[in-house]
Design an enzyme around this catalytic site. Structure first.
Site, PDB file in Angstrom:
ATOM      1  N   GLU A  13       7.440   2.444  -6.431  1.00 28.09           N
ATOM      2  CA  GLU A  13       7.611   1.862  -5.089  1.00 28.09           C
ATOM      3  C   GLU A  13       7.855   2.980  -4.081  1.00 28.09           C
ATOM      4  O   GLU A  13       8.332   4.063  -4.425  1.00 28.09           O
ATOM      5  CB  GLU A  13       8.793   0.870  -5.168  1.00 28.09           C
ATOM      6  CG  GLU A  13       9.194   0.174  -3.917  1.00 28.09           C
ATOM      7  CD  GLU A  13       8.105  -0.648  -3.229  1.00 28.09           C
ATOM      8  OE1 GLU A  13       7.066  -0.059  -2.881  1.00 28.09           O
ATOM      9  OE2 GLU A  13       8.311  -1.844  -2.982  1.00 28.09           O
ATOM     10  N   ASP A  14       7.503   2.725  -2.835  1.00 27.23           N
ATOM     11  CA  ASP A  14       7.719   3.736  -1.807  1.00 27.23           C
ATOM     12  C   ASP A  14       9.190   3.820  -1.379  1.00 27.23           C
ATOM     13  O   ASP A  14       9.754   4.889  -1.260  1.00 27.23           O
ATOM     14  CB  ASP A  14       6.812   3.492  -0.581  1.00 27.23           C
ATOM     15  CG  ASP A  14       6.892   2.066  -0.040  1.00 27.23           C
ATOM     16  OD1 ASP A  14       7.651   1.234  -0.592  1.00 27.23           O
ATOM     17  OD2 ASP A  14       6.185   1.779   0.949  1.00 27.23           O
ATOM     18  N   ARG A  43       0.407   6.387   7.633  1.00 30.60           N
ATOM     19  CA  ARG A  43       0.477   6.476   6.167  1.00 30.60           C
ATOM     20  C   ARG A  43      -0.013   7.828   5.657  1.00 30.60           C
ATOM     21  O   ARG A  43       0.417   8.319   4.621  1.00 30.60           O
ATOM     22  CB  ARG A  43      -0.385   5.391   5.513  1.00 30.60           C
ATOM     23  CG  ARG A  43       0.145   3.978   5.683  1.00 30.60           C
ATOM     24  CD  ARG A  43      -0.612   3.035   4.763  1.00 30.60           C
ATOM     25  NE  ARG A  43      -0.438   1.633   5.113  1.00 30.60           N
ATOM     26  CZ  ARG A  43       0.572   0.868   4.702  1.00 30.60           C
ATOM     27  NH1 ARG A  43       1.515   1.380   3.940  1.00 30.60           N
ATOM     28  NH2 ARG A  43       0.649  -0.395   5.060  1.00 30.60           N
ATOM     29  N   ASP A  48      14.840  -0.803   0.388  1.00 33.79           N
ATOM     30  CA  ASP A  48      15.571  -0.951   1.638  1.00 33.79           C
ATOM     31  C   ASP A  48      16.619  -2.050   1.430  1.00 33.79           C
ATOM     32  O   ASP A  48      17.685  -1.796   0.892  1.00 33.79           O
ATOM     33  CB  ASP A  48      14.537  -1.277   2.725  1.00 33.79           C
ATOM     34  CG  ASP A  48      15.103  -1.358   4.122  1.00 33.79           C
ATOM     35  OD1 ASP A  48      16.126  -0.712   4.385  1.00 33.79           O
ATOM     36  OD2 ASP A  48      14.518  -2.061   4.964  1.00 33.79           O
ATOM     37  N   LYS A  67      17.278   3.582   0.667  1.00 32.96           N
ATOM     38  CA  LYS A  67      18.242   3.491   1.772  1.00 32.96           C
ATOM     39  C   LYS A  67      19.400   2.627   1.282  1.00 32.96           C
ATOM     40  O   LYS A  67      19.437   1.429   1.568  1.00 32.96           O
ATOM     41  CB  LYS A  67      17.605   2.792   2.981  1.00 32.96           C
ATOM     42  CG  LYS A  67      16.616   3.612   3.768  1.00 32.96           C
ATOM     43  CD  LYS A  67      16.306   2.867   5.068  1.00 32.96           C
ATOM     44  CE  LYS A  67      14.868   2.966   5.462  1.00 32.96           C
ATOM     45  NZ  LYS A  67      14.507   2.057   6.551  1.00 32.96           N
ATOM     46  N   ASP A 114       4.239   3.203   6.421  1.00 31.99           N
ATOM     47  CA  ASP A 114       3.628   2.945   7.727  1.00 31.99           C
ATOM     48  C   ASP A 114       4.610   2.358   8.733  1.00 31.99           C
ATOM     49  O   ASP A 114       5.649   1.810   8.381  1.00 31.99           O
ATOM     50  CB  ASP A 114       2.485   1.927   7.576  1.00 31.99           C
ATOM     51  CG  ASP A 114       3.000   0.510   7.333  1.00 31.99           C
ATOM     52  OD1 ASP A 114       3.751   0.315   6.352  1.00 31.99           O
ATOM     53  OD2 ASP A 114       2.696  -0.391   8.141  1.00 31.99           O
ATOM     54  N   PHE A 119      14.141   4.429  10.255  1.00 32.41           N
ATOM     55  CA  PHE A 119      12.804   3.960   9.901  1.00 32.41           C
ATOM     56  C   PHE A 119      11.882   5.149   9.677  1.00 32.41           C
ATOM     57  O   PHE A 119      11.684   5.965  10.567  1.00 32.41           O
ATOM     58  CB  PHE A 119      12.235   3.016  10.959  1.00 32.41           C
ATOM     59  CG  PHE A 119      11.086   2.223  10.399  1.00 32.41           C
ATOM     60  CD1 PHE A 119      11.324   1.090   9.624  1.00 32.41           C
ATOM     61  CD2 PHE A 119       9.780   2.627  10.596  1.00 32.41           C
ATOM     62  CE1 PHE A 119      10.274   0.368   9.065  1.00 32.41           C
ATOM     63  CE2 PHE A 119       8.715   1.919  10.041  1.00 32.41           C
ATOM     64  CZ  PHE A 119       8.974   0.785   9.277  1.00 32.41           C
ATOM     65  N   VAL A 120      11.353   5.250   8.461  1.00 38.23           N
ATOM     66  CA  VAL A 120      10.547   6.411   8.106  1.00 38.23           C
ATOM     67  C   VAL A 120       9.073   6.056   7.894  1.00 38.23           C
ATOM     68  O   VAL A 120       8.743   4.922   7.540  1.00 38.23           O
ATOM     69  CB  VAL A 120      11.091   7.116   6.841  1.00 38.23           C
ATOM     70  CG1 VAL A 120      12.406   7.812   7.127  1.00 38.23           C
ATOM     71  CG2 VAL A 120      11.237   6.147   5.677  1.00 38.23           C
ATOM     72  N   LYS A 172       0.810  -1.189   0.000  1.00 35.68           N
ATOM     73  CA  LYS A 172       0.000   0.000   0.000  1.00 35.68           C
ATOM     74  C   LYS A 172       0.859   1.260   0.000  1.00 35.68           C
ATOM     75  O   LYS A 172       0.401   2.362  -0.287  1.00 35.68           O
ATOM     76  CB  LYS A 172      -0.870   0.026   1.281  1.00 35.68           C
ATOM     77  CG  LYS A 172      -1.752  -1.172   1.442  1.00 35.68           C
ATOM     78  CD  LYS A 172      -2.369  -1.214   2.854  1.00 35.68           C
ATOM     79  CE  LYS A 172      -3.141  -2.484   3.050  1.00 35.68           C
ATOM     80  NZ  LYS A 172      -3.233  -2.847   4.478  1.00 35.68           N
ATOM     81  N   GLY A 173       2.131   1.070   0.380  1.00 37.67           N
ATOM     82  CA  GLY A 173       3.013   2.214   0.640  1.00 37.67           C
ATOM     83  C   GLY A 173       3.161   3.207  -0.496  1.00 37.67           C
ATOM     84  O   GLY A 173       3.378   4.389  -0.271  1.00 37.67           O
TER      85      GLY A 173
HETATM   86  P1  IMP Z   1      13.017  -4.320   1.116  1.00 40.80           P
HETATM   87  O1  IMP Z   1      12.521  -5.597   0.496  1.00 40.80           O
HETATM   88  O2  IMP Z   1      13.858  -4.576   2.325  1.00 40.80           O
HETATM   89  O3  IMP Z   1      13.732  -3.424   0.120  1.00 40.80           O
HETATM   90  O4  IMP Z   1      11.785  -3.574   1.726  1.00 40.80           O
HETATM   91  C1  IMP Z   1      10.824  -3.073   0.966  1.00 40.80           C
HETATM   92  C2  IMP Z   1       9.572  -2.729   1.742  1.00 40.80           C
HETATM   93  O5  IMP Z   1       9.771  -2.662   3.158  1.00 40.80           O
HETATM   94  C3  IMP Z   1       9.121  -1.361   1.337  1.00 40.80           C
HETATM   95  O6  IMP Z   1       8.340  -1.419   0.163  1.00 40.80           O
HETATM   96  C4  IMP Z   1       8.362  -0.901   2.551  1.00 40.80           C
HETATM   97  O7  IMP Z   1       7.033  -1.341   2.480  1.00 40.80           O
HETATM   98  C5  IMP Z   1       9.072  -1.566   3.715  1.00 40.80           C
HETATM   99  N1  IMP Z   1      10.033  -0.638   4.362  1.00 40.80           N
HETATM  100  C6  IMP Z   1      11.372  -0.629   4.280  1.00 40.80           C
HETATM  101  N2  IMP Z   1      11.917   0.366   4.997  1.00 40.80           N
HETATM  102  C7  IMP Z   1      10.886   1.033   5.529  1.00 40.80           C
HETATM  103  C8  IMP Z   1      10.789   2.209   6.372  1.00 40.80           C
HETATM  104  O8  IMP Z   1      11.773   2.877   6.771  1.00 40.80           O
HETATM  105  N3  IMP Z   1       9.536   2.588   6.721  1.00 40.80           N
HETATM  106  C9  IMP Z   1       8.411   1.925   6.320  1.00 40.80           C
HETATM  107  N4  IMP Z   1       8.458   0.846   5.531  1.00 40.80           N
HETATM  108  C10 IMP Z   1       9.675   0.392   5.145  1.00 40.80           C
HETATM  109 MG    MG Z   2       6.467  -1.003  -0.351  1.00 41.12          MG
END
Ligand code: IMP
Ligand code: MG
Length: 175
Positions: free
Chosen positions: A97-98, A163, A101, A129, A157, A150-151, A41-42
């Site tokens: 994508e939001d 959100r 990470d 990040k 969220d 963490f944002v 949903k982000g």
């Molecule tokens: P990744 O697979 O570790 O790159 O994470 C991706 C997903 O984790 C993102 O699409 C977010 O939904 C969530 N996420 C990662 N970091 C944060 C954060 O700082 N705040 C909120 N959601 C996060």
């Molecule tokens: Mg996401």
């Protein structure tokens, strides 16, 4: 545990940067249309603000994958919760994508969407990040690189909260 949110990027800063990225996308896709894929949903708030500012024809579809529970660390497990409604054959696909990470979600998504024969496949993220990368993923469009914090807000969220904040903030926890 008490949660506090402090502003990292103001609404004005975010909107201004989205405007720039939308202009760049409109130039890069000149003469074509772009099929935006919103990762729920982000990315919803980002998708809306971005799509409104793109000047080439836009279509959109939505998908949902899970990589996080109510925690702030990635589980490393990625699962399709809701798939796209339409095929991608011959489309110029841009994943919206939001945040990138660890990169696990995006490396998985890029892999499965590539197999659906899009004409092109690119990635646009609101936040990145880079310090936390585990899977090698490079976004084609990044609004902001941010430190390892963490944002929340602007669609992001913590345990489904925050959100709707119009800015991007850092959550800190204290007793
Ligand atoms: P990744 O697979 O570790 O790159 O994470 C991706 C997903 O984790 C993102 O699409 C977010 O939904 C969530 N996420 C990662 N970091 C944060 C954060 O700082 N705040 C909120 N959601 C996060
Ligand atoms: Mg996401």
């Amino acid at each position: 545990m008490k949660e506090t949110v402090r502003i990292l990027l103001s609404e004005q800063e975010v909107d201004q940067r989205i405007e720039e990225i939308a202009k760049q996308i409109s130039e890069d896709y000149a003469g074509k249309s772009v099929h935006l894929i919103c990762v729920l949903k982000g990315a919803v708030f980002f998708l809306c603000e971005l799509a409104k500012r793109i000047t080439v024809p836009v279509t959109m579809d939505f998908m949902s994958v899970s990589s996080y529970g109510n925690d702030t660390k990635s589980s490393g497990v990625v699962r399709i919760v809701k798939d796209l409604d339409e095929p991608l054959d011959g489309k110029n696909v841009l994943i919206v994508e939001d945040i990138v990470d660890s990169g696990r979600t995006l490396s998985y998504l890029l892999h499965i969407l590539e197999e659906r024969n899009p004409a092109s496949l690119r990635l646009c993220t609101l936040l990145d990040k880079p310090e936390r990368r585990v899977s090698q993923v490079v976004a084609d469009y990044t609004c902001f690189n941010i430190p390892d914090e963490f944002v929340v807000g602007y669609g992001l969220d913590y345990a489904q909260k925050y959100r709707n904040l119009p800015f991007i903030g850092v959550v800190t926890f204290s007793d």
